[in-house]
Scaffold this active site. Structure first.
Site, short mmCIF file in Angstrom:
data_model
loop_
_atom_site.label_atom_id
_atom_site.label_comp_id
_atom_site.label_asym_id
_atom_site.label_seq_id
_atom_site.Cartn_x
_atom_site.Cartn_y
_atom_site.Cartn_z
N GLY A 76 -6.48 -30.33 26.70
CA GLY A 76 -6.84 -31.75 26.58
C GLY A 76 -8.35 -31.91 26.67
O GLY A 76 -9.00 -31.21 27.44
N ARG B 126 -3.69 -28.16 21.68
CA ARG B 126 -2.85 -27.25 22.47
C ARG B 126 -2.14 -26.33 21.48
O ARG B 126 -1.58 -26.79 20.51
CB ARG B 126 -1.86 -28.06 23.29
CG ARG B 126 -2.54 -29.09 24.19
CD ARG B 126 -1.55 -29.70 25.17
NE ARG B 126 -2.05 -30.94 25.75
CZ ARG B 126 -2.91 -31.01 26.75
NH1 ARG B 126 -3.40 -29.90 27.27
NH2 ARG B 126 -3.30 -32.17 27.22
N ASP C 79 -6.49 -24.22 32.63
CA ASP C 79 -5.81 -22.96 32.94
C ASP C 79 -5.15 -22.31 31.72
O ASP C 79 -5.20 -21.09 31.58
CB ASP C 79 -4.76 -23.21 34.02
CG ASP C 79 -5.22 -22.62 35.34
OD1 ASP C 79 -6.17 -21.81 35.32
OD2 ASP C 79 -4.64 -22.97 36.37
N GLY C 80 -4.54 -23.13 30.87
CA GLY C 80 -3.87 -22.61 29.67
C GLY C 80 -4.88 -21.87 28.80
O GLY C 80 -4.61 -20.78 28.28
N THR D 288 -11.23 -30.25 32.71
CA THR D 288 -10.00 -31.04 32.61
C THR D 288 -10.09 -32.21 33.58
O THR D 288 -10.62 -32.05 34.69
CB THR D 288 -8.72 -30.23 32.93
OG1 THR D 288 -7.64 -31.15 33.19
CG2 THR D 288 -8.87 -29.35 34.15
N ASP E 121 -7.77 -33.39 35.18
CA ASP E 121 -6.79 -33.23 36.27
C ASP E 121 -7.38 -32.58 37.52
O ASP E 121 -6.84 -32.72 38.60
CB ASP E 121 -5.59 -32.38 35.80
CG ASP E 121 -4.90 -32.99 34.59
OD1 ASP E 121 -5.03 -34.21 34.39
OD2 ASP E 121 -4.24 -32.25 33.85
N ASP F 10 -7.30 -29.50 38.42
CA ASP F 10 -6.23 -28.68 39.00
C ASP F 10 -6.48 -27.19 38.79
O ASP F 10 -5.55 -26.40 38.73
CB ASP F 10 -4.88 -29.07 38.35
CG ASP F 10 -4.89 -28.87 36.84
OD1 ASP F 10 -5.97 -28.64 36.27
OD2 ASP F 10 -3.81 -28.94 36.23
N ARG G 115 -1.21 -34.91 35.15
CA ARG G 115 -0.10 -33.98 34.93
C ARG G 115 0.75 -33.89 36.19
O ARG G 115 1.07 -34.94 36.75
CB ARG G 115 -0.63 -32.60 34.51
CG ARG G 115 0.32 -31.83 33.65
CD ARG G 115 -0.30 -30.55 33.19
NE ARG G 115 -1.21 -30.75 32.10
CZ ARG G 115 -0.85 -30.92 30.83
NH1 ARG G 115 0.41 -30.89 30.51
NH2 ARG G 115 -1.74 -31.09 29.88
O1 F6P Z 1 -4.44 -32.23 31.20
C1 F6P Z 1 -5.07 -33.43 30.89
C2 F6P Z 1 -4.06 -34.51 30.58
O2 F6P Z 1 -4.76 -35.69 30.23
C3 F6P Z 1 -3.05 -34.79 31.68
O3 F6P Z 1 -3.56 -35.60 32.70
C4 F6P Z 1 -1.94 -35.43 30.88
O4 F6P Z 1 -0.69 -35.25 31.54
C5 F6P Z 1 -1.98 -34.67 29.59
O5 F6P Z 1 -3.27 -34.13 29.47
C6 F6P Z 1 -1.67 -35.48 28.37
O6 F6P Z 1 -1.63 -34.62 27.29
P1 F6P Z 1 -1.70 -35.08 25.79
O7 F6P Z 1 -3.09 -35.56 25.50
O8 F6P Z 1 -1.34 -33.86 25.02
O9 F6P Z 1 -0.73 -36.22 25.63
#
Ligand code: F6P
Length: 319
Positions: free
Chosen positions: A11, A72, A103-104, A126, A128, A130, A172
């Protein structure tokens, strides 16, 4: 080192551009050809890459998102997904790679190190926050401030109408962002995935607050703690008061990076590229106790205890 690649994965997070700028400028100054890879691992698999001169990263430090774009690409973990990357790496002739992401992305970087012998250094980015091995990741501070700004606005209308607001914050499966938002906005409640909560007890506390003269109740819900729509419905049913829901969503990911994130990204981008230039790799750069640090890319644990402890500490600060 003659050619270093840089890509963003996962993300997006505000400050990724500042990190790209710093990586490119550090390499460029050392006389290295810098290659920008578009759309993360998929772009690498497809050879979607072009040289980035120093001037090509001018005027991006203040921009949200990522000029390299991102996506992703879980297929990278499989043999099928990896095969085109092998081909492309041969063509690109990279001597090293800086991976900016979460992390991914670092698991992918580790795979490149082990299977293709490519020196990789990771830069944590990120919203998050995390990622084990750093106190804070690029994008967290900006997302926090965006959420604070939104909740402050919601507070005005909540007070005017005497309403309860359930506000969902991203993160997340982690509650650190939500916990910081709750403390910084003086919210009445924070519902976090790290700690079980009892909606009856939440309702009792909210009602007691109204009895003491409170004019509203703000409930910050981390997205990993449960569906905001369900929580809103349950609170409405129990209290028979006006309850509204706001999902902050991707608003938290965009916009101009904060001063903190611009500085953090510049420091981490520089540190990562310097390490590669010195022949050090297989690591993620981070910041711990305001010092630049490194940790292994390999065998990254899902989460360190630190963010959970910090979330707990913040939740206590709400009381
Ligand atoms: O990891 C960052 C994040 O924004 C999380 O907080 C959220 O759960 C996720 O990505 C949303 O992912 P996407 O943009 O693929 O909907």
């Amino acid at each position: 080192m003659k050619r270093i690649g840089v890509l963003t994965g996962g993300g997006d997070a505000a400050g990724m551009n500042a990190a790209i700028r710093s990586v490119v400028r550090t390499g460029w100054t050392a006389g290295v050809e810098m290659i920008g890879i578009q759309r993360g691992w998929l772009g690498l698999a497809e050879g979607d890459a072009a040289p980035l001169a120093s001037g090509s990263v001018s005027g991006i430090i203040q921009r949200g998102g990522t000029i390299l774009r991102t996506l992703r690409y879980p297929a990278f973990a499989t043999d099928e997904g990896t095969a085109p990357v092998a081909k492309s790496l041969k063509k690109l002739k990279l001597d090293g790679l800086v991976v900016i992401g979460g992390d991914g992305s670092f698991r992918g970087g580790d795979k490149l190190e082990r299977e293709f012998n490519l020196p990789v250094v990771g830069v944590p980015a990120t919203i998050d926050n995390d990622i084990p091995g750093t106190d804070i990741s690029i994008g967290f501070d900006t997302a926090l401030n965006i959420a604070i700004d939104a909740v402050d606005k919601i507070r005005d209308t909540a007070t005017s109408h005497g309403r309860i607001f359930v506000i969902e914050v991203m993160g997340r499966e982690y509650g650190l962002l939500a916990a910081h938002v709750a403390v910084a906005t003086g919210a009445e409640e924070a519902l976090l995935p790290e700690f079980p909560f009892d909606l009856d007890a939440v309702c009792r506390r909210i009602e007691a607050g109204y009895d003491r003269g409170k004019k509203h109740a703000l409930i910050i819900v981390a997205e990993g703690a449960g569906k905001a729509s369900y929580i809103t419905y349950e609170i409405k049913n129990r209290l028979q008061r006006q309850v509204r829901m706001v999902v902050l969503g991707h608003v938290q990911r965009g916009g101009s990076p904060s001063g903190y994130d611009r500085n953090l990204a510049s420091r981490l981008g520089y540190h990562a590229t310097e390490l590669l230039l010195q022949g050090k790799h297989g690591m993620m750069v981070g910041i711990q106790a305001n010092r630049l640090t490194t940790s292994a890319l390999r065998k990254r644990t899902k989460i360190s205890i630190a963010p959970v402890e910090r979330a707990a500490e913040l939740q206590r600060a709400l009381a």
